[in-house]
Design an enzyme around this catalytic site. Structure first.
Site, short mmCIF file in Angstrom:
data_model
loop_
_atom_site.label_atom_id
_atom_site.label_comp_id
_atom_site.label_asym_id
_atom_site.label_seq_id
_atom_site.Cartn_x
_atom_site.Cartn_y
_atom_site.Cartn_z
N VAL A 119 57.27 24.26 3.77
CA VAL A 119 57.84 23.97 5.09
C VAL A 119 58.87 25.01 5.49
O VAL A 119 59.68 24.79 6.38
CB VAL A 119 58.48 22.55 5.10
CG1 VAL A 119 57.42 21.49 4.89
CG2 VAL A 119 59.59 22.41 4.05
N HIS A 135 52.16 20.50 5.59
CA HIS A 135 53.23 19.50 5.53
C HIS A 135 54.27 19.68 6.63
O HIS A 135 55.36 19.12 6.56
CB HIS A 135 53.91 19.54 4.16
CG HIS A 135 53.00 19.14 3.05
ND1 HIS A 135 53.16 19.58 1.75
CD2 HIS A 135 51.89 18.36 3.05
CE1 HIS A 135 52.20 19.07 0.99
NE2 HIS A 135 51.42 18.34 1.75
N CYS A 197 65.81 9.53 24.09
CA CYS A 197 65.73 8.06 24.11
C CYS A 197 66.71 7.37 23.18
O CYS A 197 66.77 6.14 23.15
CB CYS A 197 64.31 7.61 23.77
SG CYS A 197 63.87 7.82 22.02
N GLY A 234 50.72 29.42 -6.39
CA GLY A 234 52.00 28.77 -6.63
C GLY A 234 52.02 27.28 -6.34
O GLY A 234 53.03 26.78 -5.84
N SER A 235 50.96 26.58 -6.66
CA SER A 235 50.95 25.12 -6.47
C SER A 235 50.46 24.45 -7.74
O SER A 235 49.46 24.87 -8.34
CB SER A 235 50.03 24.72 -5.31
OG SER A 235 49.95 23.31 -5.19
#
Length: 297
Positions: A119, A135, A197, A234-235
């Site tokens: 992210v 993600h 809101c 890299g996972s």
């Protein structure tokens, strides 16, 4: 009792050992049509720790879950205090040799696409185009009530104004941009609402325990269908959000190649796992492909 998401797995004893030969990765890229799937490990050389490697953040930190964030105001206070502090460091991170190599492979027409579980936006900062952020991204904020999006820098400014003097020293930074703070350091940190809101604001990222949007998943599945091979960088592939694409590629008879120092949950589906640091491995691959300077600033 609320179920916790899967955060770890135990490698099977019969997993094939890792290799130090990046040759198969060179061959796959030479053939073209490679789809990259990257994880937190590609950003460790930029100063952002991964979740599960040596010194990974899961050894000291349990990530925020979607269920806790939406149900508990105090959990949201802790999250935003830690994330606000972490953003200062996270936002200063710069692409490393691994990110630059992926961008160079793309410029040379060797890739069919890039999917990242990260992210941090570092692939795009390095020059990669059309990156699918599986993600989400920390640089956007969404309101859970009205769905309005806003830039993270705008929220950072509002939080600075609402929490003048908030300057705790964090024990560490995590892959989700969350800094390690004690409850005492969080104190009475003030969380600001949506300006449209008054609803609850959440970073536009997929928390643990939250589903990746179905359209995004299907887009990634289509990228796997169109690819010649899948290159995982890299996972650990612990969670299904990334592992499902490895399984899909393997079922379709497409080579899966993994570059990761430690064993991964996808190793049984891979033709090779290169057990080298990402920067080292991808620099060697770029050199063999004759892409000089691909990993330089």
């Amino acid at each position: 009792m609320r179920m916790r998401p899967t955060l770890s797995w135990t490698p099977a004893e019969d997993l094939p050992p890792g290799s130090t030969d990046p040759g198969p990765v060179v061959d796959a890229l030479s053939a073209g049509g490679v789809l990259v799937l990257s994880g937190a490990g590609i950003s460790t050389e930029s100063g952002i720790p991964d979740y599960r490697g040596a010194g990974g953040s899961l050894s000291r930190h349990t990530p925020m879950t979607y269920q806790d964030f939406t149900a508990d105001a105090q959990a949201r206070r802790r999250y935003w205090a830690r994330s606000h502090l972490g953003w200062r460091t996270f936002g200063r991170a710069r692409p490393n040799a691994g990110h630059r190599a992926v961008a160079a492979f793309g410029r040379h027409g060797l890739l069919s696409g890039v999917i990242t579980q990260n992210v941090d936006g570092l692939h795009q900062a390095a020059g990669s185009e059309g990156v699918v952020e599986l993600h989400g991204s920390l640089d956007r904020v969404v309101c859970l009530s009205c769905g309005a999006f806003s830039p993270r820098r705008e929220l950072a400014r509002r939080l600075e104004e609402a929490n003048a003097g908030f300057e705790p020293v964090a024990a560490g930074i995590n892959p989700d941009g969350d800094a390690d703070l004690t409850d005492e350091q969080v104190g009475d940190f003030h969380v600001v609402p949506c300006t449209v809101c008054g609803g609850i604001l959440k970073p536009d990222v997929v928390f643990f325990g939250e589903a990746v949007p179905p359209r995004r998943v299907e887009h990634c599945r289509e990228l796997v269908r169109e690819a010649t091979s899948l290159l995982v960088l890299g996972s650990s592939l612990t969670v299904m959000s990334g592992l499902r694409f490895v399984r899909q590629a393997a079922r379709a008879g497409k080579p899966v190649l993994i570059v990761n120092l430690d064993p991964t949950r996808g190793d049984p589906h891979a033709v090779t796992r290169v057990a080298l640091p990402l920067g080292t491995a991808l620099t060697a691959v770029a050199d063999r492909l004759g892409i000089p300077g691909a990993t330089q600033e």
